[in-house]
Scaffold this active site. Sequence first.
Site, mmCIF file in Angstrom:
data_model
loop_
_atom_site.group_PDB
_atom_site.id
_atom_site.type_symbol
_atom_site.label_atom_id
_atom_site.label_comp_id
_atom_site.label_asym_id
_atom_site.label_seq_id
_atom_site.Cartn_x
_atom_site.Cartn_y
_atom_site.Cartn_z
ATOM 1 C CG ASP A 96 -0.148 -0.068 2.526
ATOM 2 O OD1 ASP A 96 1.105 -0.100 2.479
ATOM 3 O OD2 ASP A 96 -0.772 -0.079 3.594
ATOM 4 C CB CYS A 135 -6.700 3.133 1.413
ATOM 5 S SG CYS A 135 -6.363 2.378 -0.169
ATOM 6 C CD GLU A 192 7.428 5.685 0.587
ATOM 7 O OE1 GLU A 192 6.428 4.940 0.689
ATOM 8 O OE2 GLU A 192 7.331 6.926 0.532
#
Length: 247
Positions: free
Chosen positions: A129, A187, A132
């Site tokens: 998510d 999110c 990086e």
Amino acid sequence: MTMNDQEEERYSRQTLFDKVGEQGQEKLLASRVVIIGTGALGGNIANLLARSGVGFILLVDRDIVELNNLQRQPVFDEGDVGSSKAEVMAHKLSRVNSDIRIMSRVLEVDASNIEEIIKEADIVLDGTDNVETRYVINDACVRMGISWIYGGVVKAEGMTMSIIPGSTPCLRCVLPKIPEPGSTQTCNEVGIINGIPAMIASMQVTEALKYLMGKEVSKGLALIDLWERKMEVVEIDRNPNCPVCGE
Ligand SMILES: [Zn+2]
């Protein structure tokens, strides 16, 4: 390696599909996949790959299940809140398919451990998510010559691209530098509906099955806006000056 009676029955509807067949199924059973992240994307990916009969699946995630995960992350239930995502998912999917091996590791993937985690993978699936970690996956996969399938979702929008080192562009051909922290939406900030991770994961899994069966994967960056029911595929060229896969 040929299938036993139970395997023939379990995968019968999948092998009936002429693009798979028994030969394709046998290749899947002999395959090794690493899934990094077991949330909404990674959970859908793990669920589909385990049922498809990929012979070895390693699930990697440092997080624990939270109540707000149940809205979009499959496999988990209320009793799992507070437990390790990777461990719970491995345990539950092992009960779905005991013919394959599913392992879990509870840790944060970074540049210091990625090579050891993915070194025996035939392909790596991105269920993360954050940007990086995707760069960590990209750089290690390109260096090691391991294919991986990028996926990203937010709100009702998603993207996916298959990265085959030496053949397709890599993530850094698309985005050479890691965006500034906070410049990409997550999110946690802008929310998500549960159809989009299911959809992007389905595309990632289908490309992975094709790759593992020795077939050609689809090229380009697929972009979906599920709310507007729009989909496009953007052709992307390899960047000869790419810091990772360029000459
Ligand atoms: Zn590149």
